[in-house]
Design an enzyme around this catalytic site. Structure first.
Site, PDB file in Angstrom:
ATOM      1  N   VAL A   1      -5.135  -3.293   0.479  1.00  0.00           N
ATOM      2  CA  VAL A   1      -6.113  -2.570   1.290  1.00  0.00           C
ATOM      3  C   VAL A   1      -7.078  -3.548   1.945  1.00  0.00           C
ATOM      4  O   VAL A   1      -7.711  -4.354   1.261  1.00  0.00           O
ATOM      5  CB  VAL A   1      -6.921  -1.570   0.432  1.00  0.00           C
ATOM      6  CG1 VAL A   1      -7.940  -0.833   1.286  1.00  0.00           C
ATOM      7  CG2 VAL A   1      -5.991  -0.585  -0.255  1.00  0.00           C
TER       8      VAL A   1
ATOM      9  N   LYS B   1      -3.693   3.389   2.744  1.00  0.00           N
ATOM     10  CA  LYS B   1      -4.816   2.611   2.199  1.00  0.00           C
ATOM     11  C   LYS B   1      -5.925   3.516   1.696  1.00  0.00           C
ATOM     12  O   LYS B   1      -6.536   3.248   0.645  1.00  0.00           O
ATOM     13  CB  LYS B   1      -5.336   1.652   3.275  1.00  0.00           C
ATOM     14  CG  LYS B   1      -4.319   0.600   3.697  1.00  0.00           C
ATOM     15  CD  LYS B   1      -4.789  -0.158   4.923  1.00  0.00           C
ATOM     16  CE  LYS B   1      -3.741  -1.158   5.393  1.00  0.00           C
ATOM     17  NZ  LYS B   1      -4.108  -1.818   6.663  1.00  0.00           N
TER      18      LYS B   1
ATOM     19  N   LYS C   1       0.810  -1.222   0.000  1.00  0.00           N
ATOM     20  CA  LYS C   1       0.000   0.000   0.000  1.00  0.00           C
ATOM     21  C   LYS C   1       0.840   1.267   0.000  1.00  0.00           C
ATOM     22  O   LYS C   1       0.469   2.275  -0.606  1.00  0.00           O
ATOM     23  CB  LYS C   1      -0.979   0.023   1.175  1.00  0.00           C
ATOM     24  CG  LYS C   1      -0.369   0.053   2.570  1.00  0.00           C
ATOM     25  CD  LYS C   1      -0.219  -1.326   3.133  1.00  0.00           C
ATOM     26  CE  LYS C   1       0.246  -1.306   4.582  1.00  0.00           C
ATOM     27  NZ  LYS C   1       0.376  -2.690   5.096  1.00  0.00           N
TER      28      LYS C   1
ATOM     29  N   ILE D   1     -10.614  -8.525   2.538  1.00  0.00           N
ATOM     30  CA  ILE D   1     -11.869  -7.941   2.066  1.00  0.00           C
ATOM     31  C   ILE D   1     -11.709  -7.549   0.594  1.00  0.00           C
ATOM     32  O   ILE D   1     -10.810  -6.785   0.251  1.00  0.00           O
ATOM     33  CB  ILE D   1     -12.237  -6.684   2.882  1.00  0.00           C
ATOM     34  CG1 ILE D   1     -12.357  -7.023   4.367  1.00  0.00           C
ATOM     35  CG2 ILE D   1     -13.529  -6.064   2.372  1.00  0.00           C
ATOM     36  CD1 ILE D   1     -12.551  -5.813   5.266  1.00  0.00           C
TER      37      ILE D   1
END
Length: 430
Positions: free
Chosen positions: A134, A207, A107, A138
């Site tokens: 990030v 992020k 990131k 997810i």
């Protein structure tokens, strides 16, 4: 069966080892899903002698990770070295320039050089993929690129650093202060020996900059992120937040305003009736508000070997399938150059805690400083009395401009009865 996707991995720390392990355990399943097998051809790390819980037999060891960038038997380079510059940046640049796809979890590199690298990837017609950069496991980048592609994003915000969320959760559950909980988190392995990037908000800001670029079709602008950490949050603030109907979370928030793109990372008072207030421990969550879809929320583990390796391999599957997508949703040449909205222009409500001498006229003086800036109070709490005669006074305001709040705070801090710098936390309305 089609020829295998030939992979070179630079960095065999927690995530790199997890990628090797996942590819080994799910190799057959992945070959069916991707339409071709995966083969780790070569790896590189600082120490070949280091004990790792993975089987590296059949993989070539490259002492210099840069060798992966030009190796003729590698199709995609997985960069898991980390850092915004140095060998990580050179490796990604060289790999793309040599016509290889790149998958990265870096990131910091993307926050500072993402636009430049995206342009290089598109020039070479190769993927620059970074789902793992990030929010861990997810799939938020994929959601922005694909599932939400029909929307204009109005706002996004989220818990982007599990270490901070763990510390704030533990402070609330135990009543202990920041320094004590941080030391415990370090001992338990939830926080780094040098926690600066996490607790001072820098990791979350990296992020957020990447998410903002993908969500708003803008050039990545880390310098435009307003950043504050959680060091000044006390157990007293967390207790007062609960009494007022809030929880304190370190959030990254981005939206377009009349002044430009607003990007900010800082502690927030989050209403208890919002879902994100209940994301606890090391978990992350990202909320995206689209003009057609409305509000969507994604949550899960934001770090760790398994979740991050899962995100890396998801990108490898896309490469294996031959799916070519712009790194930041729109082609790099069409990424907009947007001004950073000045933090002074932010409008919102505020929580302010003061430690003051318990004597007549103090509250009137504080109220007067706020009134001079036309800041309206919503509520006030005062609790107890200490042996030193100092008492905490908590005020919450109606919406006002940040610049006005800062001017009022400067006046309040100079009052003789105010014993320490006021603690101010922004209240978010979701």
């Amino acid at each position: 069966m089609n020829s295998p996707l030939r992979i070179g991995i630079a960095g065999l720390g927690t995530v790199g080892a997890g990628v090797v392990k996942l590819l080994a355990e799910h190799g057959r399943l992945l070959s069916v899903r991707a339409g071709r097998p995966f083969k780790v051809v070569a790896v590189s790390a600082r120490s070949k002698a280091k004990k790792r819980d993975i089987d590296l037999s059949g993989m070539r060891w490259e002492k210099d990770p840069m060798a992966l960038a030009t190796a003729p038997d590698i199709d995609v380079v997985v960069e898991l070295i980390g850092g915004s510059g140095g060998v990580a940046r050179r490796l990604v640049q060289k790999a793309l320039a040599s016509g290889k796809h790149v998958v990265t979890a870096n990131k910091a590199l993307l926050a500072l050089h993402g636009t430049e690298l995206a342009a290089l990837a598109e020039k070479k017609q190769r993927n620059l993929a970074f789902e793992a950069a990030v929010a861990g496991g997810i799939p938020i980048i994929k959601a922005l690129r694909e599932g939400l592609a029909g929307n204009r994003v109005k706002r996004l915000y989220g818990i982007l650093n599990g270490t901070c969320n763990y510390i704030l959760t533990t402070m609330r559950e135990t009543g202990r202060d920041f320094d004590v909980v941080l030391a415990e988190a370090q001992a338990a392995g939830y926080a780094e020996a040098d926690p600066t990037f996490d607790v001072d908000g820098i990791d979350a800001a990296h992020k957020l900059a990447v998410l903002t670029g993908a969500a708003f079709g803008a050039k990545v602008d880390f310098a435009g992120v307003h950043v504050e950490g959680i060091r000044r949050v006390t157990s007293m603030d967390i207790e007062f937040a609960q009494e007022l109907g809030y929880r304190i979370k370190l959030l990254g928030l981005a939206r377009e305003t009349r002044y430009g793109i607003e990007q900010r990372v800082h502690p927030c008072m989050v209403p208890l009736d919002t879902p994100i207030a209940h994301i606890e421990g090391v978990f992350n969550a990202v909320v995206v508000e689209g003009d057609f879809v409305g509000t969507t929320m994604f949550q899960g583990r934001g770090a760790g070997q398994g979740p991050t390796a899962s995100a890396v391999v998801a990108d490898l599957v896309d490469v294996a399938r031959g799916r070519h997508m712009p790194a930041f949703v729109v082609p790099a040449e069409k990424l907009a150059t947007k001004k950073a909205s000045p933090m002074d222009r932010h409008v919102g409500a505020y929580y302010m805690r003061l430690m003051v001498q318990d004597r007549p006229g103090v509250i009137a003086a504080v109220s007067g400083a706020l009134a001079k800036e036309r800041i309206s109070l919503e509520s006030m709490l005062q609790r107890g009395r200490s042996e030193s005669g100092e008492v905490p006074v908590v005020l919450t305001t109606h919406e006002t401009e940040e610049a006005a709040m800062r001017r009022a705070l400067a006046r309040i801090a100079k009052l003789g009865a105010v014993a320490e710098e006021p603690c101010v936390i922004r209240i978010e309305a979701f």
